[in-house]
Write a protein that holds these residues in place. Structure first.
Motif, mmCIF file in Angstrom:
data_model
loop_
_atom_site.group_PDB
_atom_site.id
_atom_site.type_symbol
_atom_site.label_atom_id
_atom_site.label_comp_id
_atom_site.label_asym_id
_atom_site.label_seq_id
_atom_site.Cartn_x
_atom_site.Cartn_y
_atom_site.Cartn_z
ATOM 1 N N GLY A 234 -10.721 59.556 94.264
ATOM 2 C CA GLY A 234 -9.813 60.392 95.040
ATOM 3 C C GLY A 234 -8.389 60.382 94.535
ATOM 4 N N HIS A 235 -8.190 60.088 93.259
ATOM 5 C CA HIS A 235 -6.851 60.105 92.688
ATOM 6 C C HIS A 235 -6.483 61.520 92.260
ATOM 7 C CE1 HIS A 235 -7.479 55.655 91.444
ATOM 8 N NE2 HIS A 235 -7.235 55.783 92.735
ATOM 9 N N VAL A 236 -5.185 61.743 92.109
ATOM 10 C CA VAL A 236 -4.717 63.052 91.672
ATOM 11 C C VAL A 236 -4.582 63.012 90.155
ATOM 12 C CG1 VAL A 236 -2.850 64.714 91.810
ATOM 13 C CG2 VAL A 236 -3.516 63.436 93.832
ATOM 14 N N LEU A 237 -5.212 63.941 89.498
ATOM 15 C CA LEU A 237 -5.170 64.000 88.038
ATOM 16 C C LEU A 237 -3.966 64.817 87.611
ATOM 17 C CD1 LEU A 237 -6.750 63.124 85.533
ATOM 18 C CD2 LEU A 237 -7.940 65.294 85.641
ATOM 19 N N ASN A 238 -3.117 64.243 86.788
ATOM 20 C CA ASN A 238 -1.915 64.925 86.321
ATOM 21 C C ASN A 238 -1.787 64.719 84.811
ATOM 22 O OD1 ASN A 238 0.491 66.207 86.136
ATOM 23 N ND2 ASN A 238 1.660 64.737 87.319
ATOM 24 N N PRO A 239 -2.572 65.442 84.002
ATOM 25 C CA PRO A 239 -2.547 65.209 82.557
ATOM 26 C C PRO A 239 -1.256 65.671 81.877
ATOM 27 C CG PRO A 239 -3.980 67.045 83.077
ATOM 28 C CD PRO A 239 -3.535 66.450 84.376
ATOM 29 N N THR A 240 -0.529 66.615 82.490
ATOM 30 C CA THR A 240 0.701 67.095 81.862
ATOM 31 C C THR A 240 1.917 66.294 82.276
ATOM 32 O OG1 THR A 240 1.007 68.671 83.667
ATOM 33 C CG2 THR A 240 -0.179 69.452 81.719
ATOM 34 N N SER A 241 1.752 65.344 83.186
ATOM 35 C CA SER A 241 2.829 64.469 83.675
ATOM 36 C C SER A 241 3.982 65.247 84.295
ATOM 37 C CB SER A 241 3.350 63.572 82.551
ATOM 38 O OG SER A 241 2.320 62.755 82.064
ATOM 39 N N GLN A 242 3.671 66.367 84.915
ATOM 40 C CA GLN A 242 4.698 67.127 85.614
ATOM 41 C C GLN A 242 4.882 66.549 87.005
ATOM 42 O OE1 GLN A 242 3.167 71.102 85.540
ATOM 43 N NE2 GLN A 242 4.407 71.671 83.770
ATOM 44 N N LYS A 243 6.081 66.730 87.575
ATOM 45 C CA LYS A 243 6.327 66.273 88.926
ATOM 46 C C LYS A 243 5.489 67.097 89.892
ATOM 47 C CE LYS A 243 10.860 64.212 88.974
ATOM 48 N NZ LYS A 243 12.146 64.187 89.646
ATOM 49 N N SER A 244 4.895 66.402 90.849
ATOM 50 C CA SER A 244 4.075 67.113 91.822
ATOM 51 C C SER A 244 4.504 66.684 93.226
ATOM 52 C CB SER A 244 2.600 66.801 91.600
ATOM 53 O OG SER A 244 2.341 65.457 91.920
ATOM 54 N N PRO A 245 4.204 67.512 94.212
ATOM 55 C CA PRO A 245 4.617 67.200 95.582
ATOM 56 C C PRO A 245 3.682 66.238 96.305
ATOM 57 C CG PRO A 245 3.527 69.303 95.544
ATOM 58 C CD PRO A 245 3.636 68.843 94.116
ATOM 59 N N ASN A 246 2.747 65.612 95.609
ATOM 60 C CA ASN A 246 1.763 64.759 96.275
ATOM 61 C C ASN A 246 2.412 63.584 96.991
ATOM 62 O OD1 ASN A 246 -0.621 66.142 95.644
ATOM 63 N ND2 ASN A 246 -0.449 65.406 93.555
ATOM 64 N N LYS A 247 3.481 63.034 96.423
ATOM 65 C CA LYS A 247 4.161 61.910 97.053
ATOM 66 C C LYS A 247 4.709 62.320 98.417
ATOM 67 C CE LYS A 247 7.682 58.485 95.909
ATOM 68 N NZ LYS A 247 8.670 58.081 94.914
ATOM 69 N N ILE A 248 5.228 63.534 98.492
ATOM 70 C CA ILE A 248 5.782 64.030 99.753
ATOM 71 C C ILE A 248 4.651 64.376 100.717
ATOM 72 C CG2 ILE A 248 7.143 65.890 100.773
ATOM 73 C CD1 ILE A 248 8.596 66.014 98.018
ATOM 74 N N LEU A 249 3.575 64.933 100.196
ATOM 75 C CA LEU A 249 2.470 65.354 101.060
ATOM 76 C C LEU A 249 1.738 64.177 101.685
ATOM 77 C CD1 LEU A 249 0.976 68.274 98.966
ATOM 78 C CD2 LEU A 249 2.298 68.431 101.063
ATOM 79 N N TRP A 250 1.720 63.019 101.006
ATOM 80 C CA TRP A 250 1.022 61.855 101.542
ATOM 81 C C TRP A 250 1.854 61.119 102.587
ATOM 82 C CZ3 TRP A 250 -3.899 60.556 101.392
ATOM 83 C CH2 TRP A 250 -4.702 61.129 100.420
ATOM 84 N N LYS A 251 3.154 61.435 102.690
ATOM 85 C CA LYS A 251 3.998 60.762 103.675
ATOM 86 C C LYS A 251 3.549 61.120 105.089
ATOM 87 C CE LYS A 251 8.368 59.995 101.400
ATOM 88 N NZ LYS A 251 9.780 60.295 101.404
ATOM 89 N N LYS A 252 3.910 60.268 106.023
ATOM 90 C CA LYS A 252 3.578 60.500 107.421
ATOM 91 C C LYS A 252 4.392 61.682 107.928
ATOM 92 C CE LYS A 252 2.777 57.630 111.418
ATOM 93 N NZ LYS A 252 2.985 56.321 112.004
ATOM 94 N N LEU A 253 3.744 62.586 108.648
ATOM 95 C CA LEU A 253 4.417 63.766 109.161
ATOM 96 C C LEU A 253 5.194 63.416 110.426
ATOM 97 C CD1 LEU A 253 1.515 66.292 108.724
ATOM 98 C CD2 LEU A 253 3.507 66.035 107.267
#
Length: 103
Positions: free
Chosen positions: A28-47
């Motif tokens: 269940g990891h996020v694959l990021n082969p291009t090493s671009q910044k993604s919003p996953n860190k923000i999306l996993w935060k508590k709402l």
């Protein structure tokens, strides 16, 4: 000879990319082969917001004095039991820090 080595490198890179894709899918990891910044860190935060809080049912434990009193009574009885066994919290000024200074 040079094409054989190049083909071997291509096959090795393909195998490693397939392996990382499979690993990401399994765990269940996020694959990021291009090493671009993604919003996953923000999306996993508590709402946090009133709208989002409205989605969840009301917790009666927070406002019901009977529930709070029962929890406090359970806590005190557990503390009393620990004290009888000699495992309760130390008296003020008798803890680890005070023991260090007395040496």
């Amino acid at each position: 000879m040079a094409t054989k080595g190049r083909l071997k490198n291509i096959l090795a890179t393909v195998a490693t990319t397939r392996l990382t894709e499979a690993r990401a899918k399994i765990f269940g990891h996020v694959l990021n082969p291009t090493s671009q910044k993604s919003p996953n860190k923000i999306l996993w935060k508590k709402l946090i917001s009133d709208k989002v809080a409205g989605w969840y049912p009301y917790d009666i434990k927070k406002d019901d004095p009977l529930v709070m009193a029962r929890q406090e009574q359970e806590r005190l009885s557990k503390l009393e039991m620990l004290k009888r066994r000699g495992k309760g919290p130390p008296k003020k000024g008798q803890g680890k820090r005070a023991a260090k200074h007395s040496k």
